[in-house]
Design a protein around this motif. Structure first.
Motif, PDB file in Angstrom:
ATOM      1  N   SER A 190       0.706  -1.244   0.074  1.00  0.00           N
ATOM      2  CA  SER A 190       0.098  -0.004   0.096  1.00  0.00           C
ATOM      3  C   SER A 190       1.031   1.396  -0.082  1.00  0.00           C
ATOM      4  CB  SER A 190      -1.061  -0.069   1.242  1.00  0.00           C
ATOM      5  OG  SER A 190      -0.077  -0.015   2.467  1.00  0.00           O
ATOM      6  N   HIS A 287      -5.824  -5.811   3.409  1.00  0.00           N
ATOM      7  CA  HIS A 287      -6.169  -5.155   2.265  1.00  0.00           C
ATOM      8  C   HIS A 287      -7.729  -5.210   2.012  1.00  0.00           C
ATOM      9  CE1 HIS A 287      -6.451  -5.418  -2.165  1.00  0.00           C
ATOM     10  NE2 HIS A 287      -5.087  -4.854  -2.232  1.00  0.00           N
ATOM     11  N   PRO A 288      -8.125  -4.235   1.169  1.00  0.00           N
ATOM     12  CA  PRO A 288      -9.546  -3.898   0.744  1.00  0.00           C
ATOM     13  C   PRO A 288     -10.162  -5.142   0.530  1.00  0.00           C
ATOM     14  CG  PRO A 288      -8.423  -2.100   0.227  1.00  0.00           C
ATOM     15  CD  PRO A 288      -7.305  -3.042   0.651  1.00  0.00           C
ATOM     16  N   SER A 289      -9.458  -5.920  -0.368  1.00  0.00           N
ATOM     17  CA  SER A 289     -10.232  -7.251  -0.864  1.00  0.00           C
ATOM     18  C   SER A 289     -10.617  -8.182   0.192  1.00  0.00           C
ATOM     19  CB  SER A 289      -9.546  -7.605  -2.270  1.00  0.00           C
ATOM     20  OG  SER A 289      -8.076  -8.194  -1.403  1.00  0.00           O
ATOM     21  N   LEU A 291     -11.436  -7.655   3.247  1.00  0.00           N
ATOM     22  CA  LEU A 291     -12.306  -6.984   4.263  1.00  0.00           C
ATOM     23  C   LEU A 291     -13.427  -7.567   4.241  1.00  0.00           C
ATOM     24  CD1 LEU A 291     -11.607  -3.063   4.122  1.00  0.00           C
ATOM     25  CD2 LEU A 291     -10.776  -4.793   5.953  1.00  0.00           C
TER      26      LEU A 291
END
Length: 310
Positions: A190, A287-289, A291
């Motif tokens: 990130s 990581h947003p994926s 969540l």
């Protein structure tokens, strides 16, 4: 004409019912003048984000100043004033700072030489120009970084804690407890998210399994749980005197891009005591994926649900 209670019942049917019929409309002359506050849908807002400037990044990384547009507190979509205390000031060149401390493919370490350390007016921290393998870039300078230093970046996760020097970048799992770091990643890849402002830093608090708990150096003492492969730079961010340097006069504040405030707001002095609050719980970063998926929210757009019905 429908009453307010009848219209609210009709509003529930129109929004919640899967069979939405656009022909079912309230009587003529009734306008929606309130926002329906529920958890499963929301009214769209004009826009949100950073209202100081809009940066036009090129496709490839460059050392040249990047063009940008001053928003002066206005929304970039609607053009309406959102923050009235922003605007004006001296327009300085903006440099593209690389927050990612990564190594080339096929290798585990990268050694770069610091060519120059200088302040940048658009940021609070100082910027360092580093180079290696016929490639140069700008990074955030640490407190004691100077020209001629050699900094190392390693993405190898070691079982035994390393003994780095200031300016080196390692995974937080390779550093010992109580190490002061900055430009810490929230999740692998990130780029630096935590501790990027002048004089800021984080401290490695403890390690739990494959995750590392860090605490920021501010007064709030927030704790964050990150993966042990997240990169972090050893040391504190440069220009620690920024927060204690007086501005001097209102004219200097206008030169920095701030407009006068109303004068009604005053900071609390603590004369009547203060509230003792417990520290917030540790926030787990990932990581947003990865969540958990949020509940589907229905947006009241102008096509499916106009603000004003006539």
């Amino acid at each position: 004409m429908l009453s307010r209670s009848s219209f609210i019942k009709l509003l529930d049917v129109v929004i919640i019912s899967p069979a939405f019929n656009q022909n079912v409309l309230p009587a003529a002359g009734f306008a929606v003048r309130f926002r329906y506050n529920e958890k499963n849908y929301m009214v769209p807002k004009p826009g949100s984000g950073y209202f100081r400037r809009k940066v036009h990044y090129p496709e490839e990384y460059t050392l040249k100043p990047i063009p940008y547009t001053n928003l002066a507190g206005r929304d970039p979509v609607t053009g309406r004033v959102v923050v009235g205390t922003l605007g004006g000031g001296i327009k300085h060149p903006l440099l593209w700072v690389d927050y990612t401390r990564s190594v080339p493919e096929g290798s585990t370490t990268l050694t770069e030489k610091v060519l120059e350390v200088f302040p940048e007016p658009t940021r609070t921290a100082h910027v360092a120009l580093v180079g290696a393998n016929n490639a140069c870039r700008y990074i955030i300078a640490t407190e004691n970084m100077k020209s001629g230093d050699l900094i190392t970046t390693s993405n190898e996760l070691s079982k035994i804690a390393v003994r780095p020097k200031e300016g080196d970048a390692y995974p937080v799992g390779s550093l010992s407890i109580n190490t002061v770091v900055c430009c810490v990643e929230a999740y692998p890849g990130s780029g630096g998210i935590f501790a990027r402002a002048a004089g800021s830093s984080c401290t490695i608090l403890r390690k739990i399994g494959q995750r590392v708990i860090i605490v920021n150096g501010t007064k709030k003492k927030r704790e964050f749980s990150i993966e042990q492969t997240c990169m972090a730079v050893v040391g504190r961010v440069s220009n620690k005197e920024h927060g204690s340097t007086p501005i001097g006069s209102p004219n200097n504040l206008r030169a920095l891009g701030y407009r006068p405030r109303s004068g009604l707001w005053q900071r609390k002095t603590g004369k009547h005591g203060r509230k003792i609050r417990r520290p917030p719980p540790t926030k787990e970063m990932m990581h947003p994926s990865l969540l958990p998926k949020k509940a589907e929210r229905l947006h009241l757009t102008s096509e499916k649900f106009p603000y004003h019905w006539t």
